[in-house]
Design an enzyme around this catalytic site. Sequence first.
Site, PDB file in Angstrom:
ATOM      1  CG  ASN A  51       0.774  -5.933   1.869  1.00  0.00           C
ATOM      2  OD1 ASN A  51       0.069  -5.349   1.056  1.00  0.00           O
ATOM      3  ND2 ASN A  51       0.732  -7.245   2.023  1.00  0.00           N
TER       4      ASN A  51
ATOM      5  CG  ASP B 150      -2.097  -0.963   1.006  1.00  0.00           C
ATOM      6  OD1 ASP B 150      -3.186  -0.484   0.667  1.00  0.00           O
ATOM      7  OD2 ASP B 150      -1.907  -2.173   1.158  1.00  0.00           O
TER       8      ASP B 150
END
Length: 353
Positions: A248, A238
């Site tokens: 993440n 992310d």
Amino acid sequence: MPVPPIHPTLRRDGDQVIILDQTRLPHEEHYLRLDSLDDAATAIRDMQVRGAPLIGAAAAFGVALALRHDPSDAMLRQADCTLRQTRPTAVNLHWALDRMLATLAPLPTVVRSRAAWTEAEAIRCADLAANAAIGEHGLGLLRQLALSTQGPLQIMTHCNAGWLATCGHGTALAPIYAAHAAGLDVHVWVSETRPRNQGLLTAWELSRSGVPHTLVADNAAGWLMASGRVDCLIVGADRIAANGDTANKVGTYLKALAARAHGLPFYVAAPRSTIDPACPDGAAIPIEERDADEVRLLTGLAADGSLTRMRLAAAASAVCNPAFDVTPAGLLTGIICESGVLVPDALASLAVS
């Protein structure tokens, strides 16, 4: 064997946007129509759309929705502010909004709405192309790993980073789909990814595409690695800091630690838009804290087939619910992006366009 078709998770329909409501998966495939800025913001915040690349695209289309009837500077600022506040960790959200703002702010209001739709569609198409390139670069890595294995290449992933999370075939799943299409014998270990159970979405995707896989409890991952039943790990991201530290879905860090303990390659797959050169390291990545009821309650099917919510913990139970964790760059073997496989500690000098 052909690459599985891309299933649109987001598409324009006239002056509205259609999304696949991921909060109903894997039990129901239901599409929603977004008609306003508030609709788009709610879809992102409530995870009806999820996955960093798809969040970015949804935000871009949210701006286009907002400017349909009011292309003023004030509405552009309002749309930008509203959408930025939906999910703090996924940098693709801010990257897409920065791109929309840079494109639209200098334009006369008379052409701004049309330009917003055009730029949002360009962002969607760019992600689709990036996914395809990630798949090809990752396929090269998987081919090399398969040379030293007997039987299926055993790949572990975490959360969902397939076509549900992007505008194409995915990030972490793109190399797997490419390998399966190329005839490589692959098997995927899918961790359930509590509390949102997004591993169930990965299992749903892989099942539809005919990719062999097995769903496992998150805490089984270390045992599988210790038992020699995993050859490599691929996850999405992310946000990737300038030093290679990677955010993440929570639980990724534990898998990276176990992979290092057992000498297994651990790859992150993400487009370059996920790299945040302004973020020096993992400590500077904002970690989203989500609603406690995501941990206290569980959504599933009742005996009559209807969706229901079941209580797992008392309403008064104290809960800590971070949506993400950070994996230090030193635990990564490489970052698979559309331009190739990057060395994590070389990101600081990488110019991200």
